[in-house]
Design a protein around this motif. Structure first.
Motif, PDB file in Angstrom:
ATOM      1  N   CYS A  86      43.868  40.806  38.091  1.00 23.15           N
ATOM      2  CA  CYS A  86      42.494  41.109  38.515  1.00 23.15           C
ATOM      3  C   CYS A  86      42.227  40.444  39.867  1.00 23.15           C
ATOM      4  O   CYS A  86      42.847  39.440  40.195  1.00 23.15           O
ATOM      5  CB  CYS A  86      41.476  40.537  37.538  1.00 23.15           C
ATOM      6  N   THR A  91      41.883  38.954  43.398  1.00 21.69           N
ATOM      7  CA  THR A  91      42.876  38.632  44.420  1.00 21.69           C
ATOM      8  C   THR A  91      44.293  38.714  43.858  1.00 21.69           C
ATOM      9  O   THR A  91      45.221  39.165  44.540  1.00 21.69           O
ATOM     10  CB  THR A  91      42.568  37.219  44.965  1.00 21.69           C
ATOM     11  N   SER A  92      44.453  38.311  42.621  1.00 21.93           N
ATOM     12  CA  SER A  92      45.791  38.373  42.011  1.00 21.93           C
ATOM     13  C   SER A  92      46.287  39.821  41.928  1.00 21.93           C
ATOM     14  O   SER A  92      47.488  40.084  41.998  1.00 21.93           O
ATOM     15  CB  SER A  92      45.768  37.764  40.609  1.00 21.93           C
ATOM     16  N   SER A 143      48.009  35.663  37.485  1.00 22.42           N
ATOM     17  CA  SER A 143      46.675  35.079  37.325  1.00 22.42           C
ATOM     18  C   SER A 143      46.684  33.631  37.787  1.00 22.42           C
ATOM     19  O   SER A 143      47.469  32.834  37.277  1.00 22.42           O
ATOM     20  CB  SER A 143      46.263  35.148  35.845  1.00 22.42           C
ATOM     21  N   GLN A 144      45.848  33.327  38.733  1.00 24.16           N
ATOM     22  CA  GLN A 144      45.734  31.935  39.190  1.00 24.16           C
ATOM     23  C   GLN A 144      45.383  31.031  38.019  1.00 24.16           C
ATOM     24  O   GLN A 144      46.066  30.064  37.735  1.00 24.16           O
ATOM     25  CB  GLN A 144      44.662  31.869  40.293  1.00 24.16           C
ATOM     26  N   SER A 145      44.293  31.353  37.338  1.00 20.97           N
ATOM     27  CA  SER A 145      43.767  30.466  36.285  1.00 20.97           C
ATOM     28  C   SER A 145      44.572  30.553  35.000  1.00 20.97           C
ATOM     29  O   SER A 145      44.565  29.638  34.192  1.00 20.97           O
ATOM     30  CB  SER A 145      42.323  30.867  35.970  1.00 20.97           C
ATOM     31  N   THR A 190      42.026  34.649  32.744  1.00 28.42           N
ATOM     32  CA  THR A 190      41.160  35.816  32.951  1.00 28.42           C
ATOM     33  C   THR A 190      41.209  36.744  31.735  1.00 28.42           C
ATOM     34  O   THR A 190      42.283  37.228  31.348  1.00 28.42           O
ATOM     35  CB  THR A 190      41.601  36.538  34.238  1.00 28.42           C
ATOM     36  N   VAL A 245      35.998  29.188  45.004  1.00 25.67           N
ATOM     37  CA  VAL A 245      35.985  30.374  44.138  1.00 25.67           C
ATOM     38  C   VAL A 245      36.855  31.492  44.737  1.00 25.67           C
ATOM     39  O   VAL A 245      37.575  32.187  44.026  1.00 25.67           O
ATOM     40  CB  VAL A 245      34.523  30.834  43.883  1.00 25.67           C
ATOM     41  N   ALA A 289      32.273  33.611  39.688  1.00 21.78           N
ATOM     42  CA  ALA A 289      32.850  32.403  39.089  1.00 21.78           C
ATOM     43  C   ALA A 289      34.349  32.485  39.316  1.00 21.78           C
ATOM     44  O   ALA A 289      34.899  33.576  39.446  1.00 21.78           O
ATOM     45  CB  ALA A 289      32.554  32.339  37.604  1.00 21.78           C
ATOM     46  N   LYS A 290      34.975  31.361  39.382  1.00 26.17           N
ATOM     47  CA  LYS A 290      36.402  31.373  39.671  1.00 26.17           C
ATOM     48  C   LYS A 290      37.216  31.850  38.474  1.00 26.17           C
ATOM     49  O   LYS A 290      38.223  32.515  38.618  1.00 26.17           O
ATOM     50  CB  LYS A 290      36.864  29.972  40.080  1.00 26.17           C
ATOM     51  N   VAL A 339      37.150  33.906  35.090  1.00 27.03           N
ATOM     52  CA  VAL A 339      36.300  34.892  34.430  1.00 27.03           C
ATOM     53  C   VAL A 339      36.829  35.150  33.027  1.00 27.03           C
ATOM     54  O   VAL A 339      37.751  35.947  32.820  1.00 27.03           O
ATOM     55  CB  VAL A 339      36.217  36.191  35.258  1.00 27.03           C
TER      56      VAL A 339
HETATM   57  C1  G6P Z   1      37.641  35.855  39.713  1.00 23.24           C
HETATM   58  C2  G6P Z   1      37.800  34.992  40.953  1.00 23.24           C
HETATM   59  C3  G6P Z   1      38.829  35.607  41.886  1.00 23.24           C
HETATM   60  C4  G6P Z   1      40.131  35.850  41.148  1.00 23.24           C
HETATM   61  C5  G6P Z   1      39.934  36.691  39.887  1.00 23.24           C
HETATM   62  C6  G6P Z   1      41.184  36.733  39.033  1.00 23.24           C
HETATM   63  O1  G6P Z   1      37.013  37.046  40.043  1.00 23.24           O
HETATM   64  O2  G6P Z   1      36.554  34.836  41.610  1.00 23.24           O
HETATM   65  O3  G6P Z   1      39.065  34.732  42.980  1.00 23.24           O
HETATM   66  O4  G6P Z   1      41.025  36.497  41.994  1.00 23.24           O
HETATM   67  O5  G6P Z   1      38.906  36.110  39.088  1.00 23.24           O
HETATM   68  O6  G6P Z   1      41.458  35.444  38.572  1.00 23.24           O
HETATM   69  P1  G6P Z   1      42.874  34.923  38.112  1.00 23.24           P
HETATM   70  O7  G6P Z   1      42.611  33.501  37.694  1.00 23.24           O
HETATM   71  O8  G6P Z   1      43.294  35.778  36.966  1.00 23.24           O
HETATM   72  O9  G6P Z   1      43.800  35.011  39.251  1.00 23.24           O
END
Ligand code: G6P
Length: 610
Positions: free
Chosen positions: A302, A304-305, A349-351, A354, A400, A604-605, A607
């Motif tokens: 999702c 940027t990823s 996914s960064q986090s 998601t 974010v 939100a960073k 989601v």
């Molecule tokens: C949110 C953040 C974005 C990020 C996206 C996907 O919308 O604001 O910066 O790219 O989630 O998050 P992820 O943690 O899965 O890369």
């Protein structure tokens, strides 16, 4: 979304909790609150707005006590207001919560029928009432009451609970949402992520889904999903506390843009052998034989990823010659996507949290596909679900708008493409060596690019008044055009669209006029001549052009108002370079407009809702 923090120890809890929440504010920032046990009972303070509002209230009304919990909110159930802010209280119990309770309606009705009066619209308040009722029904203490209460919940949650009758105790539980325990000297903390706890300890315990834990200054007791005592190992986290500081930069985003050379270098470190033209991503759990048997790669992500995944597709198809599909996490489920056992599903996914990406991973797993996580947060939900992981090593990303995690994801995906290409016998050693060599040179080229940040700032001043901006790119630069547009819209609130340059003539060309700046990514790569023609088409309609061009490309002077120079580099690594000035451009436009760059409105960073 939402961030939670808990502290039990010998120090005053409130300042420590506010400090932890400050680091979690990226997860939500519409209201905040804190509950502290003062030795007699639980005191609660809540405030609408950002954390600084709560901090101000606490200055005027300090809370004494060495045990407490806190929360920063991103509204899901109930609008942002003081009543809906956490902690939520029922009798002697105070609760903070991150996640969504899916059966909240049924539980609310049941509790209402039993005479419970609610003081908020949140799903969280239900948890407080359930715990309270379990205590009334004879639970053997707070831990037992929380264990019984969470057994009634479906959905995702991470909670921290205080009870009036147990000073010096926090009970925490998780299911689906993240919760980390920090084990300090004579103190114990919990929080939604690692950076919130780092200034106290680098010794962390990761709870499993279904765990309920009792935190005391002197120790931790965990019950597993089966209600039996469970041993959860302590792990040393090698992120240093200063990594989560702004370090002299005006915003985290600017700091993180400047950290990209190190984020990429760290992601490559120890994973490639230039002499042998090989890649060793040991943790991916996919040996050369399994790599050879793959029929398809399916990338899901999702935001940027997703743009990193789009770049990854070009690499996987051209370098590893494996058919590759890219899909948004949120669309996988609803279009009935098909997965097969010989698919490799790569969740980017960064986090690692998601919700839409998690749902896609679950769908793929159910169909028997093998899942690989490309994530930045250790032990987060997606790596836990996946069969293997290729961690990006960007360090904590707080802003974010994602920047350094994006380029670290690109580095990881290019490594994956080379690994698959070599394993499948379709990538000659010499070509692999060229790609890896080019990749290893990226950090120092990024460094050079960042040295020109002042020029990008000057260009940004020209875009500050634009109402719309178009970004164009072809081939590997197309996803970068999408990413440049996303960065600009999320933090500067300027409407921006990214387009494949070749598609301009099919619609966007109608928009071209002197008031529409067009940012064209036009390095001297395989698509150069064609993109140059697109620039001419824009110029012919008096559209002002900002070009990203290869250093030394003199022809660009006649075609563009502004030129941002990109170092000469092999085509394959250009996305890691061209994106850097676009991040800076978005940053400087937003900063010039006076926006809260690190916490843009409505976003939100992490989601964790679908
Ligand atoms: C949110 C953040 C974005 C990020 C996206 C996907 O919308 O604001 O910066 O790219 O989630 O998050 P992820 O943690 O899965 O890369």
């Amino acid at each position: 979304m939402c961030g939670i923090v808990g502290y039990v120890g010998e120090s005053s809890a409130a300042p420590i909790i506010v400090e932890g929440l400050r680091r979690l504010e990226y997860r939500g920032y519409d209201s905040a609150g804190i509950a502290v046990h003062d030795g007699h009972g639980v005191q609660v303070v809540r405030a609408l707005g950002k954390l600084r509002v709560l901090a101000k209230v606490l200055e005027d009304r300090p809370l004494a006590g060495t045990t407490g919990i806190g929360h920063t909110r991103w509204a899901t159930h109930g609008r942002p207001s003081e009543e809906n802010a956490h902690p939520h209280v029922a009798g002697p119990v105070a609760v903070v919560h991150n996640g969504i309770i899916e059966n909240h309606r049924a539980l609310r009705q049941e509790l209402a029928r039993a005479g419970v009066a609610f003081s908020s619209d949140t799903d969280t308040e239900i948890i407080a009432h359930l715990v309270h009722r379990e205590l009334q029904a004879g639970a053997a203490g707070l831990l037992d009451a929380v264990r019984r209460a969470v057994a009634r919940l479906s959905g995702a949650y991470a909670i921290a609970v205080l009870g009036r009758d147990e000073p010096g105790v926090i009970v925490a539980a998780r299911q689906g949402s993240p919760l980390v325990i920090g084990c300090g000297e004579g103190e114990m903390l919990c929080g939604s992520d690692i950076p919130a706890l780092l200034s106290h300890t680098q010794q962390m315990v990761f709870l499993e889904d279904g765990d309920v834990a009792e935190l005391r200054a002197g120790g931790l007791r965990v019950l597993g999903a089966d209600a039996k005592p469970a041993l959860r190992p302590r792990r040393h986290i090698d992120w240093s506390p200063v990594m989560a500081e702004r370090g002299g930069y005006k915003h985290f985003m600017l700091k993180e843009i400047h950290e990209q050379p190190e984020a990429v270098a760290a992601t490559l470190r120890g994973r490639l052998d230039l002499d042998a033209s090989s890649v060793h991503p040991s943790e991916i759990g996919l040996g050369p034989e399994a790599a050879g048997a793959l029929r398809r790669v399916y990338l899901v992500a999702c935001g940027t990823s997703f743009h990193a995944a789009l770049v990854g597709r070009y690499w996987l198809e051209s370098i590893a010659q494996v058919p590759t599909v890219v899909e948004l996490g949120s669309e996988v489920r609803y279009r009935g996507a098909l997965f097969f056992p010989d698919d490799l599903v790569v969740a980017v996914s960064q986090s690692g949290e998601t919700a839409d990406t998690i749902a896609a991973v679950q769908t793929a797993k159910a169909a028997g596909a093998r899942v690989l996580a490309v994530a930045n947060v250790l032990d987060s939900a997606i790596p836990r679900l996946a069969h293997g992981s290729l961690y990006t090593r960007a360090g904590p990303e707080i802003g974010v708008a994602s920047t350094k995690c994006f380029t670290a994801q690109l580095a990881a995906l290019l490594l994956l493409a080379v690994y698959l290409g070599r394993s499948r016998g379709v990538l000659p050693a010499e070509r692999a060596a060229e790609i890896l060599q080019a990749l290893c040179e990226v950090p120092s080229q990024m460094h050079d690019l960042l040295g020109d940040a002042d020029y990008v700032r000057a260009v940004a001043t020209r875009l500050v008044h634009a109402r719309h901006v178009l970004f164009l790119g072809r081939g590997l630069s197309f996803p970068i055009a999408l990413e440049g547009a996303l960065k600009l819209k999320e933090i500067s609130y300027v409407h921006a669209e990214g387009y494949a340059a070749g598609e301009m003539k099919h619609g966007p060309i109608a928009l071209i006029e002197p008031e529409l700046p067009v940012v064209v990514i036009c390095p001297q790569d395989a698509a150069y001549d064609k993109t140059l023609s697109n620039i001419q088409e824009v110029r012919a309609r008096e559209g002002p052009v900002v070009a990203l061009a290869t250093k030394g490309d003199e022809s660009m002077h006649d075609l563009s108002e502004h030129i941002i120079w990109i170092p000469r580099a092999p085509d394959v690594v250009l996305p890691l370079l061209t994106v850097v000035p676009l991040q800076l451009l978005a940053y400087y436009v937003a900063d010039r407009k006076g926006h809260d760059v690190d916490q843009p409105r409505n976003l939100a960073k992490t989601v964790t809702v679908e």
